[in-house]
Design a protein around this motif. Structure first.
Motif, short mmCIF file in Angstrom:
data_model
loop_
_atom_site.label_atom_id
_atom_site.label_comp_id
_atom_site.label_asym_id
_atom_site.label_seq_id
_atom_site.Cartn_x
_atom_site.Cartn_y
_atom_site.Cartn_z
N LEU A 1 16.11 -2.37 24.11
CA LEU A 1 16.73 -3.12 23.02
C LEU A 1 18.23 -3.27 23.23
O LEU A 1 18.80 -4.35 23.01
N LEU A 2 18.89 -2.21 23.66
CA LEU A 2 20.33 -2.28 23.92
C LEU A 2 20.64 -3.23 25.07
O LEU A 2 21.60 -4.01 25.00
N ARG A 3 19.83 -3.17 26.13
CA ARG A 3 20.03 -4.07 27.28
C ARG A 3 19.84 -5.53 26.86
O ARG A 3 20.64 -6.40 27.21
N ASP A 4 18.80 -5.79 26.07
CA ASP A 4 18.56 -7.16 25.60
C ASP A 4 19.66 -7.63 24.65
O ASP A 4 20.06 -8.79 24.68
N ALA A 5 20.15 -6.74 23.81
CA ALA A 5 21.23 -7.10 22.88
C ALA A 5 22.50 -7.46 23.66
O ALA A 5 23.19 -8.43 23.32
N LYS A 6 22.80 -6.70 24.70
CA LYS A 6 23.98 -7.00 25.52
C LYS A 6 23.82 -8.34 26.22
O LYS A 6 24.77 -9.13 26.30
N LEU A 7 22.62 -8.61 26.74
CA LEU A 7 22.36 -9.88 27.41
C LEU A 7 22.53 -11.05 26.44
O LEU A 7 23.19 -12.05 26.76
N CYS A 8 21.96 -10.92 25.26
CA CYS A 8 22.07 -11.99 24.26
C CYS A 8 23.52 -12.20 23.82
O CYS A 8 23.96 -13.34 23.63
N THR A 9 24.26 -11.12 23.69
CA THR A 9 25.67 -11.23 23.30
C THR A 9 26.47 -11.95 24.38
O THR A 9 27.29 -12.82 24.07
N ARG A 10 26.22 -11.62 25.64
CA ARG A 10 26.93 -12.30 26.74
C ARG A 10 26.61 -13.79 26.75
O ARG A 10 27.51 -14.62 26.94
N TRP A 11 25.34 -14.13 26.59
CA TRP A 11 24.95 -15.55 26.57
C TRP A 11 25.60 -16.28 25.39
O TRP A 11 26.08 -17.41 25.54
N ALA A 12 25.58 -15.66 24.22
CA ALA A 12 26.16 -16.30 23.04
C ALA A 12 27.65 -16.52 23.22
O ALA A 12 28.17 -17.61 22.93
N LEU A 13 28.35 -15.51 23.71
CA LEU A 13 29.80 -15.67 23.92
C LEU A 13 30.09 -16.69 25.02
O LEU A 13 31.02 -17.48 24.91
N GLY A 14 29.30 -16.67 26.09
CA GLY A 14 29.50 -17.62 27.18
C GLY A 14 29.27 -19.05 26.74
O GLY A 14 30.08 -19.94 27.04
N LEU A 15 28.17 -19.29 26.03
CA LEU A 15 27.90 -20.65 25.55
C LEU A 15 28.94 -21.10 24.53
O LEU A 15 29.34 -22.26 24.52
N THR A 16 29.38 -20.18 23.67
CA THR A 16 30.42 -20.52 22.71
C THR A 16 31.69 -20.95 23.43
O THR A 16 32.30 -21.96 23.09
N PHE A 17 32.07 -20.18 24.45
CA PHE A 17 33.27 -20.52 25.21
C PHE A 17 33.15 -21.88 25.88
O PHE A 17 34.05 -22.71 25.78
N VAL A 18 32.03 -22.12 26.54
CA VAL A 18 31.85 -23.37 27.28
C VAL A 18 31.76 -24.57 26.35
O VAL A 18 32.44 -25.58 26.54
N LEU A 19 30.91 -24.48 25.31
CA LEU A 19 30.64 -25.65 24.46
C LEU A 19 31.70 -25.91 23.40
O LEU A 19 31.85 -27.05 22.96
N ILE A 20 32.43 -24.89 22.98
CA ILE A 20 33.40 -25.09 21.90
C ILE A 20 34.83 -25.08 22.41
O ILE A 20 35.69 -25.77 21.86
N ILE A 21 35.11 -24.34 23.48
CA ILE A 21 36.50 -24.23 23.94
C ILE A 21 36.72 -24.97 25.26
O ILE A 21 37.57 -25.85 25.36
N LEU A 22 35.95 -24.64 26.28
CA LEU A 22 36.20 -25.18 27.62
C LEU A 22 35.97 -26.69 27.71
O LEU A 22 36.87 -27.45 28.10
N PHE A 23 34.77 -27.15 27.38
CA PHE A 23 34.45 -28.57 27.52
C PHE A 23 35.33 -29.46 26.65
O PHE A 23 35.96 -30.40 27.17
N PRO A 24 35.47 -29.21 25.35
CA PRO A 24 36.38 -30.05 24.56
C PRO A 24 37.84 -29.89 24.99
O PRO A 24 38.61 -30.86 24.94
N GLY A 25 38.22 -28.69 25.43
CA GLY A 25 39.60 -28.46 25.86
C GLY A 25 39.96 -29.30 27.07
O GLY A 25 41.04 -29.88 27.14
N ILE A 26 39.06 -29.36 28.04
CA ILE A 26 39.30 -30.18 29.23
C ILE A 26 39.44 -31.65 28.84
O ILE A 26 40.32 -32.36 29.32
N MET A 27 38.56 -32.10 27.95
CA MET A 27 38.63 -33.50 27.52
C MET A 27 39.92 -33.78 26.75
O MET A 27 40.50 -34.85 26.88
#
Length: 78
Positions: free
Chosen positions: A6-32
């Motif tokens: 459960l802890l390993r899966d929670a860490k994996l999900c947290t990394r994915w959520a933070l990564g997607l948040t960074f890419v879709l909300i900060i990186l992609f619109p920021g570059i544009m």
């Protein structure tokens, strides 16, 4: 399920959520923004449809996966 998994899966999900948040909300619109891109109506419609499809798929996955896991768990008990 054990706590280690459960802890390993929670860490994996947290990394994915933070990564997607960074890419879709900060990186992609920021570059544009930095390149001076002007959103066209067709681009905005496409981006909105992508978000809607993403939400539908995520909702279906969240609703259906527990049912599949429950079914598989019951199947292995018999």
């Amino acid at each position: 399920m054990d706590n280690q998994k459960l802890l390993r899966d929670a860490k994996l999900c947290t990394r994915w959520a933070l990564g997607l948040t960074f890419v879709l909300i900060i990186l992609f619109p920021g570059i544009m923004f930095l390149t001076g891109y002007t959103y066209s109506l067709s681009f905005f419609k496409g981006w909105t449809m992508l978000a809607v499809v993403w939400l539908i798929i995520a909702g279906l996955y969240t609703a259906i996966r527990p049912l599949v896991e429950y079914y598989l768990e019951k199947k292995t008990e018999v």
